[in-house]
Design an enzyme around this catalytic site. Structure first.
Site, short mmCIF file in Angstrom:
data_model
loop_
_atom_site.label_atom_id
_atom_site.label_comp_id
_atom_site.label_asym_id
_atom_site.label_seq_id
_atom_site.Cartn_x
_atom_site.Cartn_y
_atom_site.Cartn_z
N HIS A 89 -7.36 -8.04 5.21
CA HIS A 89 -7.53 -6.68 4.68
C HIS A 89 -6.27 -5.82 4.83
CE1 HIS A 89 -10.23 -7.13 8.43
NE2 HIS A 89 -9.00 -7.05 8.86
N ASN A 96 10.00 -6.94 1.68
CA ASN A 96 10.79 -7.94 0.96
C ASN A 96 11.95 -7.36 0.15
OD1 ASN A 96 8.93 -6.67 -0.72
ND2 ASN A 96 8.75 -8.42 -2.10
N TYR A 124 0.09 -6.22 2.41
CA TYR A 124 0.91 -6.62 1.27
C TYR A 124 1.72 -7.85 1.66
CZ TYR A 124 4.72 -6.84 -2.07
OH TYR A 124 5.63 -7.28 -2.99
#
Length: 463
Positions: free
Chosen positions: A352, A375, A355
């Site tokens: 949950h 990232n 990302y």
């Protein structure tokens, strides 16, 4: 259509209108396939080149009628053609290859010079009427609505605009078509009268479903065709063993494929090259594009684009799988999780509020809630790797590029900027410091100060 998009490029169920017609025509395995383009021919031509590079195009620079358009098509093929020429309209997306095959077969079997595809419709307004010889039933004429008398307008059998011609006779007759009609145009339908007067046979093939010949001229008709085609696709799927709970709220593209015992809940859209394997379950309220859902997998309230969901994996509710996502066997992507270019191994869970972007996660690892794979450095994307059997804490930031070794743990609230060796515990957070009495000094009289004072008094009384 009141649109900047040319009519034949409007789409339903994953294909343009002209794309549907080309798909039906291809089922005849024609020696040549020519599309006559006129209005917005640059856009239409570019679309055709992308859709089917083997299609030839003929330019009708001035729109001088249907007969003129067919003449331009024949000129692209040298002016005449041996064998059968089938003429179809570019705005009839419900036309099927089966109906075209039946037309061509009737044309050949009956030895006709021309065979017209007809249909009986509830309301023939605006269509050309089929006039038959009472004794033999042969077609004697096609009369356009604007040129028809009252008795002819009462006829419900209409011209579809789809024909099969003897190629040699067609070329000769087109040279004799006149323009003395209300529009001053070359009507293709006049070819029937010319051939009949020359003693040739004119026949008809009646479509089994009048909706197949429906042309699209506005967005109301576009919507109606979309519903009809969608119902057809869902019916085929259900007859093949797919459960569709509510066809009225389920939408699919013609390129979607299914295996038996897959199940689709209400409010679901399946688009592009999406495939549901045996026992897969999707929805409610999901939109999947170019996504594969493995056998026994469950996808709930999810948006997915270019993703691969492995067998028995679970996704959602409220997940977003972006391109490059690959979920392994029995893996999990849970509530409010977004993934992109992420490989998530067998049995691994991202339950949950996380990302996962540009990352590879091994088998049977668990990613804590509210974790982010950081990232992007503002110019470039970087990749992170989490090994197998890892346990990462809640509220972790993995600043790529970084590697978490097999069996490693990370503490909650950590910002991981360095590689973590296998079997290690990484802690990357500041030490907690409690400043006693801060609320009473800085927020005197506030609700928080009163609550703190009451708690202190309670503690003193209990001690």
């Amino acid at each position: 259509m009141k649109s900047a998009t040319p009519k034949v490029l409007h789409s339903i169920c994953g294909r343009s209108l002209v794309g549907h017609v080309l798909a039906a025509a291809r089922e005849l395995e024609p020696e040549n396939l020519v599309v006559v383009v006129g209005h917005a021919r640059e856009k239409v031509g570019a679309h055709l080149a992308e859709l089917d590079p083997t299609v030839r195009t003929a330019v009708q620079a001035e729109q001088n009628g249907t007969g003129h358009a067919v003449r331009m098509g024949l000129e692209e093929l040298g002016g005449t053609v041996d064998g059968t020429v089938v003429v179809v309209c570019g705005d009839t997306p419900l036309l099927t290859g089966a109906t075209l095959r039946a037309l061509a077969a009737t044309h050949t079997a009956d030895g006709n010079a021309v065979t017209v595809l007809t249909a009986e419709v509830p309301d023939a307004t605006g269509y050309g009427r089929i006039v038959r010889e009472s004794a033999s039933g042969a077609v004697t004429a096609i009369v356009e609505h604007k040129d028809a008398g009252d008795s002819q307008r009462a006829i419900r059998e209409i011209n579809s605009g789809v024909f099969a011609f003897d190629g040699q006779l067609l070329a000769d007759a087109l040279g004799k078509v006149r323009t003395d009609n209300s529009q001053g145009e070359e009507y293709l339908t006049d070819v029937l009268g010319i051939l009949r007067e020359a003693g040739h046979r004119v026949g008809a093939s009646v479509a089994g479903d009048h909706r197949e010949i429906a042309g699209i001229n506005n967005r109301v008709q576009l919507s109606e065709a979309r519903r009809t085609l969608n119902d057809r696709l869902l019916t085929d799927a259900m007859l093949a063993g797919v459960t569709v709970i509510d066809p009225a709220t389920t939408w699919v593209d013609v390129t979607v494929t299914f295996e038996q015992d897959s199940l689709i809940h209400p409010g679901t859209q399946l688009l592009g090259a999406t495939h549901l394997a045996e026992g897969a379950e999707v929805g409610p309220n999901s939109r999947l594009k170019d996504t594969t859902v493995g056998a026994g997998a469950r996808v709930d309230n999810t948006v997915a684009d270019g993703a691969e969901v492995g067998p028995q994996a679970t996704v959602g509710p409220y997940a977003y799988l972006r391109p490059g996502t690959r979920l392994g066997l029995k893996s999990k992507v849970g509530t409010y999780v977004e993934t992109k270019n992420a490989i998530i191994g067998e049995g691994t869970k991202v339950p949950h509020l996380s990302y996962v972007g540009d990352a590879t996660i091994g088998e049977y690892s668990n990613i804590g809630a509210a974790s982010v794979f950081v990232n992007y450095d503002g110019q470039h994307k970087h990749h992170s790797t989490v090994g197998s059997h890892c346990r990462t804490g809640c509220d972790n930031m993995f600043v790529a590029p970084v590697t978490i070794g097999d069996g490693a743990y990370t503490a909650a609230g950590s910002v991981i900027t360095k590689d973590v060796p296998p079997g290690s515990l990484a802690v990357a957070r500041g030490q907690q410091r409690n400043i006693e009495g801060w609320v009473a000094r800085k927020r005197p009289g506030s609700a928080a100060a009163k609550a703190a004072e009451g708690a202190s008094q309670q503690a003193e009384s209990e001690s």
